[in-house]
Design a protein around this motif. Structure first.
Motif, PDB file in Angstrom:
ATOM      1  N   SER A  44     -42.743  36.883  50.171  1.00  0.00           N
ATOM      2  CA  SER A  44     -42.283  37.362  49.265  1.00  0.00           C
ATOM      3  C   SER A  44     -40.930  38.067  49.367  1.00  0.00           C
ATOM      4  O   SER A  44     -39.841  37.617  49.846  1.00  0.00           O
ATOM      5  N   TYR A  86     -39.340  38.951  37.237  1.00  0.00           N
ATOM      6  CA  TYR A  86     -40.965  39.055  38.251  1.00  0.00           C
ATOM      7  C   TYR A  86     -41.477  39.585  38.035  1.00  0.00           C
ATOM      8  O   TYR A  86     -40.609  41.161  38.422  1.00  0.00           O
ATOM      9  N   TYR A  97     -44.181  39.376  45.018  1.00  0.00           N
ATOM     10  CA  TYR A  97     -45.429  38.473  46.080  1.00  0.00           C
ATOM     11  C   TYR A  97     -45.131  37.650  45.081  1.00  0.00           C
ATOM     12  O   TYR A  97     -46.298  36.926  44.281  1.00  0.00           O
ATOM     13  N   ASN A  98     -44.453  36.639  45.301  1.00  0.00           N
ATOM     14  CA  ASN A  98     -44.653  34.511  44.543  1.00  0.00           C
ATOM     15  C   ASN A  98     -44.197  33.640  45.534  1.00  0.00           C
ATOM     16  O   ASN A  98     -43.201  33.868  46.187  1.00  0.00           O
TER      17      ASN A  98
END
Length: 159
Positions: A44, A86, A97-98
């Motif tokens: 994250s 995002y 969170y990616n």
């Protein structure tokens, strides 16, 4: 209890260790970006509340990467065709969170997570591009001498 009282009484006789000014920032008061790249699924990017407020962010943050310069730009709107938006995980936190983004940043900026799961970045400059607030966050120090020498060598090769 007696040991505790003795310890407290000794404090007035001792010289305390100075805490550096950089470590004296109160909780939540600093501009920072934290990138978590734990093994498995915990990946994250978290902006401090103060950083999100400074950029006037709501539910999205746009990330623009400048790998050769060693930094990223965070903005409330796109500033470049390669800016990517995002969504934050919810309306109160400033967490993205990616896993793919975090992995990309870790690789392109050679961030070392072998001995830790997160890195905080506080080298942040602020600017404004066409009425858009911009935070420029250094993720990797780039040796400008090396770049200058490379440019000079290319100029000599071309002559």
């Amino acid at each position: 209890m007696n040991d505790f009282n003795n310890m407290v009484n000794c404090l007035t006789d001792k010289k305390a260790t100075h805490i550096p000014t950089t470590a004296q920032t109160s909780r939540g008061g600093a501009y920072s970006l934290n990138i978590v790249c734990a093994k498995g699924n915990r990946k994250s990017m978290t902006l401090s509340k103060k950083l999100a407020e400074k950029l006037s962010l709501s539910s999205y943050v746009f990330v623009t990467v400048y790998d050769t310069e060693g930094y990223i730009a965070l903005t409330p709107a796109a500033i470049d065709p390669d800016s990517v938006g995002y969504r934050f995980s919810n309306s109160t936190s400033h967490i993205v969170y990616n896993a793919a983004l975090v992995q990309f940043l870790a690789e392109i900026f050679e961030l070392d997570y072998t001995q830790r799961t997160s890195i905080s970045f506080r080298d942040i400059e602020f600017s404004n591009i066409e009425d858009i607030n911009v935070a420029i966050i250094t993720l990797k120090k780039v040796d400008t001498k090396e770049e200058i020498n490379t440019d000079e060598n290319q100029a000599q090769d071309n002559s």
